[in-house]
Design an enzyme around this catalytic site. Structure first.
Site, PDB file in Angstrom:
ATOM      1  CG  LEU A   8      -1.822  -1.228   1.381  1.00 52.47           C
ATOM      2  CD1 LEU A   8      -2.855  -0.987   2.464  1.00 52.47           C
ATOM      3  CD2 LEU A   8      -2.492  -1.626   0.072  1.00 52.47           C
ATOM      4  NE  ARG A  15       0.760  11.202   9.972  1.00 53.50           N
ATOM      5  CZ  ARG A  15       0.470  10.014  10.485  1.00 53.50           C
ATOM      6  NH1 ARG A  15       0.625   9.802  11.779  1.00 53.50           N
ATOM      7  NH2 ARG A  15       0.051   9.030   9.714  1.00 53.50           N
ATOM      8  CD  GLN A  72      -6.885   3.728  -1.727  1.00 51.11           C
ATOM      9  OE1 GLN A  72      -5.712   4.005  -1.483  1.00 51.11           O
ATOM     10  NE2 GLN A  72      -7.748   3.429  -0.779  1.00 51.11           N
ATOM     11  CG  ASN A 227       3.348   7.630  10.152  1.00 56.22           C
ATOM     12  OD1 ASN A 227       3.143   7.079   9.072  1.00 56.22           O
ATOM     13  ND2 ASN A 227       2.975   7.103  11.291  1.00 56.22           N
ATOM     14  NE  ARG A 332      34.199  16.966 -13.532  1.00 55.08           N
ATOM     15  CZ  ARG A 332      34.412  17.803 -14.542  1.00 55.08           C
ATOM     16  NH1 ARG A 332      35.569  18.448 -14.638  1.00 55.08           N
ATOM     17  NH2 ARG A 332      33.496  17.985 -15.453  1.00 55.08           N
ATOM     18  CB  ALA A 422      59.471  24.546 -15.752  1.00 48.85           C
TER      19      ALA A 422
HETATM   20  C1  UD1 Z   1      -1.609   1.869   9.933  1.00 45.71           C
HETATM   21  C2  UD1 Z   1      -2.554   0.870  10.608  1.00 45.71           C
HETATM   22  C3  UD1 Z   1      -2.196   0.770  12.081  1.00 45.71           C
HETATM   23  C4  UD1 Z   1      -0.756   0.330  12.211  1.00 45.71           C
HETATM   24  C5  UD1 Z   1       0.184   1.285  11.455  1.00 45.71           C
HETATM   25  C6  UD1 Z   1       1.577   0.728  11.418  1.00 45.71           C
HETATM   26  C7  UD1 Z   1      -4.715   0.948   9.427  1.00 45.71           C
HETATM   27  C8  UD1 Z   1      -6.105   1.493   9.460  1.00 45.71           C
HETATM   28  N1  UD1 Z   1      -3.928   1.328  10.456  1.00 45.71           N
HETATM   29  O1  UD1 Z   1      -1.829   3.140  10.514  1.00 45.71           O
HETATM   30  O2  UD1 Z   1      -3.045  -0.177  12.743  1.00 45.71           O
HETATM   31  O3  UD1 Z   1      -0.407   0.278  13.566  1.00 45.71           O
HETATM   32  O4  UD1 Z   1      -0.262   1.442  10.101  1.00 45.71           O
HETATM   33  O5  UD1 Z   1       2.447   1.567  10.748  1.00 45.71           O
HETATM   34  O6  UD1 Z   1      -4.391   0.228   8.529  1.00 45.71           O
HETATM   35  N2  UD1 Z   1      -2.675   3.872   2.345  1.00 45.71           N
HETATM   36  C9  UD1 Z   1      -3.275   3.667   1.117  1.00 45.71           C
HETATM   37  N3  UD1 Z   1      -4.536   4.109   0.902  1.00 45.71           N
HETATM   38  C10 UD1 Z   1      -5.271   4.723   1.859  1.00 45.71           C
HETATM   39  C11 UD1 Z   1      -4.672   4.919   3.130  1.00 45.71           C
HETATM   40  C12 UD1 Z   1      -3.373   4.482   3.351  1.00 45.71           C
HETATM   41  O7  UD1 Z   1      -2.664   3.130   0.202  1.00 45.71           O
HETATM   42  O8  UD1 Z   1      -6.422   5.077   1.580  1.00 45.71           O
HETATM   43  C13 UD1 Z   1      -1.313   3.396   2.569  1.00 45.71           C
HETATM   44  C14 UD1 Z   1      -0.349   4.509   2.933  1.00 45.71           C
HETATM   45  O9  UD1 Z   1       0.281   5.029   1.771  1.00 45.71           O
HETATM   46  C15 UD1 Z   1       0.666   3.801   3.842  1.00 45.71           C
HETATM   47  C16 UD1 Z   1      -0.138   2.667   4.451  1.00 45.71           C
HETATM   48  O10 UD1 Z   1      -1.307   2.507   3.652  1.00 45.71           O
HETATM   49  O11 UD1 Z   1       1.739   3.249   3.105  1.00 45.71           O
HETATM   50  C17 UD1 Z   1      -0.530   2.951   5.888  1.00 45.71           C
HETATM   51  O12 UD1 Z   1      -1.271   4.159   5.953  1.00 45.71           O
HETATM   52  P1  UD1 Z   1      -1.023   5.209   7.115  1.00 45.71           P
HETATM   53  O13 UD1 Z   1      -1.939   6.349   6.894  1.00 45.71           O
HETATM   54  O14 UD1 Z   1       0.421   5.488   7.260  1.00 45.71           O
HETATM   55  O15 UD1 Z   1      -1.568   4.353   8.355  1.00 45.71           O
HETATM   56  P2  UD1 Z   1      -1.207   4.520   9.880  1.00 45.71           P
HETATM   57  O16 UD1 Z   1      -2.003   5.628  10.448  1.00 45.71           O
HETATM   58  O17 UD1 Z   1       0.254   4.564  10.057  1.00 45.71           O
HETATM   59 CA    CA Z   2       2.122   4.665   8.652  1.00 44.90          CA
END
Ligand code: UD1
Ligand code: CA
Length: 454
Positions: A8, A15, A72, A227, A332, A422
């Protein structure tokens, strides 16, 4: 058994406060997502699927054909993100590994163990957890009195009691594929944010009366999710320690590993010593028995064996064996130094080959030149390779002696055994074994050559 990973990477990474998509931020010189894909490759059998969204164009461009891309849009949570891969993966995989692309320290071995656990699990999902004092905003693992997992609760909806839970959701899962696709459609919309959380599949399994397997990881570092840029620096430091340790265990000496920076793809042979403040970047490859640094930066350069490189900067160069460089030398792109070349302080070489045994002790610039074996380049020599419009080549033979402060106005050829006085400004080719002096330089004498031992 077919095993596919879904990674994902669609979230905004708000952040990070960056115009670069979060997963492209580098760790040890490689985008975060490169590390995630590398780990995933160890535990799966099929091409991974990456879910992109924010910065999709840039991420897709980076990935090329290393992954299947699914978009997505809009981003409605991690459960919704996995669902976007349904059309590509459903029916084609027995197990599905799901990871977040912002966890570059996750090891391939850990994901391998996760997959093995799920193979033995009679239930639909195995997941990774960690016990930590600092919750870092992670989801809390809720267990039944008998120890089985009943749910994952995200921090901002957790009750004060649930907030006390020290077991956290790492963000690595292995699902039975058939069960997953059905469950994803059953995830309720989160009432607060209107999103669909992948973590809710755990509660669905528990409610179906199916066992969820949770493995508690003991390496805290591995679970760091990036994050913010503070997390990024923590990950960078941990990755650097990990890379340095691997090299040390493979026979590389580091006087002070805390001040040595080695990117992920760099290769180093045994008995090479890295002194403090050494940075090795890109596709750099060092052979055996070299002494590098202190204060040296090497990028995309190949170094043979037995070289000494002190306080120098090298980029896109090739060094054979027993080269002695620095302090304060610069190579280089296209610089090629043969065996036993000596290059002292304040020299620069670009697009040139210095054959075996060439000596270039002090203050010289060599560009677009070929220099024959055992030639001596006197202090302050310059190949004047640029006439304001074009670059021109200089060819210098073997056993040549270039006097201090010689200007070699290219295009130019100097025969074997030639010598310049030289301060000579050489504008015309010099025949072999001939001494030229002056400005412009003129031939004044034929020389007898002492044949050097090679
Ligand atoms: C998420 C988990 C949390 C876990 C933590 C660990 C969920 C709801 N929560 O929280 O339980 O402890 O990771 O790091 O899963 N992403 C998508 N599409 C979206 C939302 C997010 O692709 O709609 C991807 C983000 O790019 C990221 C990952 O999913 O790579 C996690 O998303 P993030 O928002 O960082 O979740 P956390 O709040 O860290
Ligand atoms: Ca995360």
């Amino acid at each position: 058994m077919k095993i596919t990973a879904i990674l994902l990477a669609a979230g905004q990474g708000t952040r990070m406060k960056s115009s670069l998509p979060k997963v492209l931020h580098p760790v040890a010189g490689k985008p975060m997502i490169w590390h995630a894909l590398k780990a995933i490759a160890q535990s799966t059998t099929e091409k991974p699927v990456v879910v992109v969204g924010h910065g999709a164009g840039e991420v897709t461009k980076y990935l090329g054909d290393s992954a299947q891309i699914v978009e997505q849009e809009p981003q409605l949570g991690t459960g919704h993100a996995v669902l976007q891969a349904e059309a590509s993966v459903k029916g084609k995989s027995d197990l599905v590994v799901v990871c977040y692309a912002d966890m570059p320290l996750m090891r391939g071995e850990t994901l391998q163990r996760l997959v093995e656990t799920q193979k033995r699990n009679s239930g639909p999902v195995s997941m990774l957890t960690v016990i930590a004092d600092d919750p870092r905003g992670f989801g809390r693992i809720i267990r039944n009195p008998d120890g089985t997992v009943s749910a994952i609760v995200e921090e901002y909806v957790a009750t004060p009691e649930q907030l006390q839970v020290k077991e956290l959701n790492v963000g690595g899962y292995c699902f039975d594929a058939k069960w997953l696709w059905d469950a994803l459609h059953r995830i309720p919309k989160n009432p607060k944010k209107g999103e669909y959380y992948l973590t809710d599949t755990v509660e669905l399994a528990a409610k179906d009366g199916l066992p969820v397997h949770a493995t508690v990881m003991d390496d805290l570092e591995e679970t760091i999710g990036v994050n913010t840029r503070v997390h990024l620096s923590e990950v960078e430091a941990a990755m650097r320690r990990r890379i340095n340790e691997t090299h040390m265990l493979n026979g590389v000496t580091m006087i002070d590993p805390a001040s040595v920076y080695i990117e992920a793809d760099v290769r180093i042979g045994k008995d090479t010593t890295l002194m403090p403040n050494t940075c090795l970047h890109g596709g750099t490859e060092l052979g055996e028995g070299n002494i590098i640094g202190p204060n040296t930066i090497i990028r995309d350069t190949k170094v043979g064996n037995g070289c000494k490189i002190l306080a120098s900067v090298l980029e896109g160069a090739l060094l054979e064996n027993d080269v002695d460089m620095g302090p304060f030398a610069r190579l280089r792109k296209g610089a090629h130094l043969g065996n036993h070349v000596h290059m002292g302080n304040f020299g620069e070489v670009k697009d040139s080959r210095l054959a075996e045994g060439v000596k270039m002790g002090h203050f010289s610039y060599i560009g677009n030149a070929q220099i024959g074996a055992n030639t001596n380049i006197g202090a302050g020599t310059i190949t004047c390779n640029y006439d304001g419009e074009k670059k021109h080549a200089t060819e210098i033979g073997e056993d040549v002696f270039i006097g201090s402060d010689t200007m070699l106005v290219a295009p130019l050829k100097l025969g074997d055994g030639a010598k310049t006085g030289a301060g000579a400004v050489v504008t015309k080719d010099v025949p072999a074994d001939t001494l030229v002096v002056g400005m412009p330089a003129r031939a004044i004498r034929k020389l007898e050559r002492k044949t050097k031992k090679k």
